[in-house]
Motif scaffolding. Sequence first.
Motif, PDB file in Angstrom:
ATOM      1  N   ALA A 175       0.822  -1.213   0.000  1.00  0.00           N
ATOM      2  CA  ALA A 175       0.000   0.000   0.000  1.00  0.00           C
ATOM      3  C   ALA A 175       0.851   1.256   0.000  1.00  0.00           C
ATOM      4  O   ALA A 175       0.320   2.359   0.051  1.00  0.00           O
ATOM      5  N   VAL A 176       2.161   1.079  -0.084  1.00  0.00           N
ATOM      6  CA  VAL A 176       3.092   2.214   0.013  1.00  0.00           C
ATOM      7  C   VAL A 176       4.102   2.107  -1.127  1.00  0.00           C
ATOM      8  O   VAL A 176       4.571   1.011  -1.438  1.00  0.00           O
ATOM      9  N   ALA A 177       4.404   3.231  -1.733  1.00  0.00           N
ATOM     10  CA  ALA A 177       5.469   3.264  -2.734  1.00  0.00           C
ATOM     11  C   ALA A 177       6.301   4.522  -2.538  1.00  0.00           C
ATOM     12  O   ALA A 177       5.788   5.544  -2.067  1.00  0.00           O
ATOM     13  N   VAL A 178       7.564   4.419  -2.898  1.00  0.00           N
ATOM     14  CA  VAL A 178       8.443   5.588  -2.920  1.00  0.00           C
ATOM     15  C   VAL A 178       8.741   5.908  -4.382  1.00  0.00           C
ATOM     16  O   VAL A 178       9.032   5.000  -5.166  1.00  0.00           O
ATOM     17  N   VAL A 179       8.628   7.188  -4.734  1.00  0.00           N
ATOM     18  CA  VAL A 179       8.925   7.644  -6.088  1.00  0.00           C
ATOM     19  C   VAL A 179      10.128   8.580  -6.004  1.00  0.00           C
ATOM     20  O   VAL A 179      10.076   9.595  -5.306  1.00  0.00           O
ATOM     21  N   ARG A 180      11.172   8.221  -6.684  1.00  0.00           N
ATOM     22  CA  ARG A 180      12.394   9.037  -6.678  1.00  0.00           C
ATOM     23  C   ARG A 180      12.699   9.529  -8.094  1.00  0.00           C
ATOM     24  O   ARG A 180      12.686   8.749  -9.030  1.00  0.00           O
ATOM     25  N   GLY A 181      12.952  10.808  -8.228  1.00  0.00           N
ATOM     26  CA  GLY A 181      13.289  11.352  -9.537  1.00  0.00           C
ATOM     27  C   GLY A 181      12.300  12.400 -10.001  1.00  0.00           C
ATOM     28  O   GLY A 181      12.445  12.965 -11.077  1.00  0.00           O
ATOM     29  N   ALA A 182      11.288  12.650  -9.189  1.00  0.00           N
ATOM     30  CA  ALA A 182      10.318  13.709  -9.501  1.00  0.00           C
ATOM     31  C   ALA A 182      10.541  14.907  -8.584  1.00  0.00           C
ATOM     32  O   ALA A 182       9.634  15.701  -8.339  1.00  0.00           O
ATOM     33  N   GLY A 183      11.780  15.036  -8.121  1.00  0.00           N
ATOM     34  CA  GLY A 183      12.096  16.056  -7.130  1.00  0.00           C
ATOM     35  C   GLY A 183      11.849  17.481  -7.593  1.00  0.00           C
ATOM     36  O   GLY A 183      11.676  18.383  -6.756  1.00  0.00           O
ATOM     37  N   ARG A 184      11.794  17.696  -8.895  1.00  0.00           N
ATOM     38  CA  ARG A 184      11.531  19.055  -9.362  1.00  0.00           C
ATOM     39  C   ARG A 184      10.120  19.514  -8.995  1.00  0.00           C
ATOM     40  O   ARG A 184       9.828  20.709  -9.061  1.00  0.00           O
ATOM     41  N   PHE A 185       9.266  18.597  -8.613  1.00  0.00           N
ATOM     42  CA  PHE A 185       7.903  18.949  -8.199  1.00  0.00           C
ATOM     43  C   PHE A 185       7.729  18.955  -6.678  1.00  0.00           C
ATOM     44  O   PHE A 185       6.624  19.213  -6.188  1.00  0.00           O
ATOM     45  N   VAL A 186       8.787  18.645  -5.954  1.00  0.00           N
ATOM     46  CA  VAL A 186       8.672  18.456  -4.499  1.00  0.00           C
ATOM     47  C   VAL A 186       9.097  19.730  -3.776  1.00  0.00           C
ATOM     48  O   VAL A 186      10.144  20.314  -4.088  1.00  0.00           O
ATOM     49  N   LEU A 187       8.293  20.122  -2.800  1.00  0.00           N
ATOM     50  CA  LEU A 187       8.488  21.373  -2.085  1.00  0.00           C
ATOM     51  C   LEU A 187       9.182  21.133  -0.753  1.00  0.00           C
ATOM     52  O   LEU A 187       9.069  20.065  -0.152  1.00  0.00           O
ATOM     53  N   GLY A 188       9.878  22.164  -0.283  1.00  0.00           N
ATOM     54  CA  GLY A 188      10.425  22.156   1.060  1.00  0.00           C
ATOM     55  C   GLY A 188       9.597  23.048   1.963  1.00  0.00           C
ATOM     56  O   GLY A 188       8.700  23.754   1.515  1.00  0.00           O
ATOM     57  N   GLY A 189       9.914  22.989   3.249  1.00  0.00           N
ATOM     58  CA  GLY A 189       9.292  23.921   4.182  1.00  0.00           C
ATOM     59  C   GLY A 189       7.942  23.464   4.682  1.00  0.00           C
ATOM     60  O   GLY A 189       7.419  22.412   4.302  1.00  0.00           O
ATOM     61  N   THR A 190       7.405  24.300   5.571  1.00  0.00           N
ATOM     62  CA  THR A 190       6.134  23.981   6.213  1.00  0.00           C
ATOM     63  C   THR A 190       5.089  25.029   5.841  1.00  0.00           C
ATOM     64  O   THR A 190       5.376  25.979   5.128  1.00  0.00           O
ATOM     65  N   GLY A 191       3.884  24.826   6.354  1.00  0.00           N
ATOM     66  CA  GLY A 191       2.809  25.783   6.086  1.00  0.00           C
ATOM     67  C   GLY A 191       2.341  25.672   4.648  1.00  0.00           C
ATOM     68  O   GLY A 191       2.744  24.756   3.919  1.00  0.00           O
ATOM     69  N   PRO A 192       1.488  26.580   4.232  1.00  0.00           N
ATOM     70  CA  PRO A 192       0.897  26.491   2.898  1.00  0.00           C
ATOM     71  C   PRO A 192       1.931  26.435   1.768  1.00  0.00           C
ATOM     72  O   PRO A 192       1.748  25.693   0.807  1.00  0.00           O
ATOM     73  N   ASP A 193       3.021  27.184   1.887  1.00  0.00           N
ATOM     74  CA  ASP A 193       4.019  27.144   0.824  1.00  0.00           C
ATOM     75  C   ASP A 193       4.686  25.779   0.729  1.00  0.00           C
ATOM     76  O   ASP A 193       4.972  25.288  -0.365  1.00  0.00           O
ATOM     77  N   GLY A 194       4.937  25.183   1.867  1.00  0.00           N
ATOM     78  CA  GLY A 194       5.608  23.892   1.868  1.00  0.00           C
ATOM     79  C   GLY A 194       4.677  22.748   1.525  1.00  0.00           C
ATOM     80  O   GLY A 194       5.070  21.781   0.880  1.00  0.00           O
ATOM     81  N   ASP A 195       3.450  22.859   1.988  1.00  0.00           N
ATOM     82  CA  ASP A 195       2.489  21.785   1.712  1.00  0.00           C
ATOM     83  C   ASP A 195       1.951  21.834   0.292  1.00  0.00           C
ATOM     84  O   ASP A 195       1.499  20.826  -0.242  1.00  0.00           O
ATOM     85  N   GLY A 196       1.971  23.013  -0.295  1.00  0.00           N
ATOM     86  CA  GLY A 196       1.500  23.128  -1.673  1.00  0.00           C
ATOM     87  C   GLY A 196      -0.012  23.119  -1.748  1.00  0.00           C
ATOM     88  O   GLY A 196      -0.714  23.142  -0.728  1.00  0.00           O
TER      89      GLY A 196
END
Lengths: 284, 284
Positions: free
Chosen positions: B221-242
Amino acid sequence: MTPPGTGPLDDARLELWAPAGLGEVRPGDDLAALVGDLLAADAARSGVPLAEGDVVVVTSKIVSKAEGRVVAAADREQAITDETVRVVATRARPGGPPLRIVENRLGLVMAAAGVDASNTPEGTVLLLPVDPDASARALRAAWRARFGLERLAVVVTDTAGRPWRDGVTDVAIGAAGLRVVDDLRGGLDAHGRPLTVTVTAVADEIAAASELVRGKTSGRAVAVVRGAGRFVLGGTGPDGDGPGARTLVRTGPDDLFREGTAEAYARGLADGRAAAGTAPGRDG
Amino acid sequence: MTPPGTGPLDDARLELWAPAGLGEVRPGDDLAALVGDLLAADAARSGVPLAEGDVVVVTSKIVSKAEGRVVAAADREQAITDETVRVVATRARPGGPPLRIVENRLGLVMAAAGVDASNTPEGTVLLLPVDPDASARALRAAWRARFGLERLAVVVTDTAGRPWRDGVTDVAIGAAGLRVVDDLRGGLDAHGRPLTVTVTAVADEIAAASELVRGKTSGRAVAVVRGAGRFVLGGTGPDGDGPGARTLVRTGPDDLFREGTAEAYARGLADGRAAAGTAPGRDG
C-alpha cells in the motif's frame, strides 16, 4: 541497475529513463532505426542495454512526424473536422473557433481530435498516427530483431484531458507486446474476497509514468520502462503483439458520457418540444 | 541507486519501489508511525534511505482504515448516499441497486462515491478519508521530522474509472509537499512556440505510476517515487504543503460532463415538454 525481474511483482520495483539525443524527426524517417540508434547509444553510454521485459515508450508526435502526418496550420479546423467521427461536446472560445471535443477515427475522445499544434514545425499542425497499434507493432518487431529480445513491448502515447480533473495526462494510444489491462476479475483480495475493482489500465499507467520522466519541454520523446515485465509478451503475431491500445477505447452503450451535458440537454429539449408539439400537453 | 537529481529533469530518470511488510492497518493506528517503520526497515534492508525530493505514495485505503472509516457492508448503499453531493449518472445493474456515479463530498466524481468493498475486513466497506489533503500533510510533517528531510512529498491515491477508456487507474486524492500540476502555460516548446497543452496533472501521473509498482493483490500500500524532485516542495505551512490534490478537481461551469448523457437528455426532454405545454407548438 536492478536486473529485470520475472516474478509476479518484478520485485515491486520500477525504473524509467528517457534518453536524450533524438534529433528532429522528419517525414519519411525510419523511426525504428532512429530510436533504435538512440537506445543503442544510451546503452553504450550507461552500460545498461535493453533487457527482456522492457517497455519502450514513444510519443505519438514522433510517430506522426515520421509518417508525414503534417498539415498546414491554416487548415487546422478542417483537419479536426476530417479526423472527427462525431462531436461529443463543444465550448465557445473568445476570439477563435469553438473547442471541439470529439471522437476521432481511432475511437479516442479528445479535444481537437488530437490534432496537435505544439512541438511541431512552424506553420504546421500534426495529426495522430494513422494506426498507432500498427506503428507499435512495427517498432516492436524491428527492436526485437535488432536487440535480440524475446519479450519486449512498445507503447505509443498521447496527451489528453479528462472530465472532472484539471490537467492532462498521457494515455496509451498504441501498444504492442503488452497486456494493456491487468484483468483481476475472478481474483481475490488480501482477505480472500473477490476483487470488485478489477481491470487496471496498465498501458495508460505506463504512459502516464513515462510522461513524468520525459517531460514536455525537454525534447525527450522516448522512455524505457523496466519492472513491468509481468505485462510484457513474447513472440510474434497476435499472441505476441497482444490486444493493442485500441481495446482500451470505450464507446457505444457502455459509454455513459457519449455527449456533453449541454449537447444532450439541448437534444432532449428539442425532442421534448417536438413531441409536445405533435401531442400538445402530453406529459407537459 | 541514482542519487536524487536536482536538475530540471532530475537526469530524466525515475525509480519507484513498494516495500513489503506493512501489516493490516486498524482503526486508531498511528499510520505515520506504521508506514514510517516500514520505510525505515526497508531502508535498513536496502541501504537506501529516503532522500530529499522523494515522494511517498500511500493508498487511501490504509488512510481510511487508520481513520476508522469503516461501515457495515449492509449499509453500503446508504453510505454511498451519505457521501454523495450530487448524482452524475446511473446505470441499472441486474440483480442489484443501480451503479451510481456521483460527485462526492471531496469533489471527486467516482462510481459508488469511492466507497470501497475490496481489501476490507469481512462484512465491511470503507469510506474515503475525511480530508485526504490533510492526511497527506500530517504524514509529510511526521516523516520530514523523523527522517530529517526538507523536501518531501506525500500523495494519497485512489482508484477510479474514466469516461471513454476501459479500465481504472490510480489518481491523487490527497497531496502535500507537491506541485500537483506542472503548469507550462507561457512556456515554449522545442521550436520556441507557446505550448498549447499546458497543465500536466503531475500528481495523477505519480499516482498512476505508483499503482504499477504496488499492484492490487500484493498487499503493498506504500510506494516511494524518486526522480520527480523538481515537483517536491520544502518547508512547512501552505508554501511547503502546496496546493493539495483537491485543486485537481474540476467542477462547476468548466465541467462539460456534469451530467451523464441519458440524465441530461431526460432533463431536456422534460423541460421541452413542459415549455411546449405552456406555449403549445412553439419551436415544435
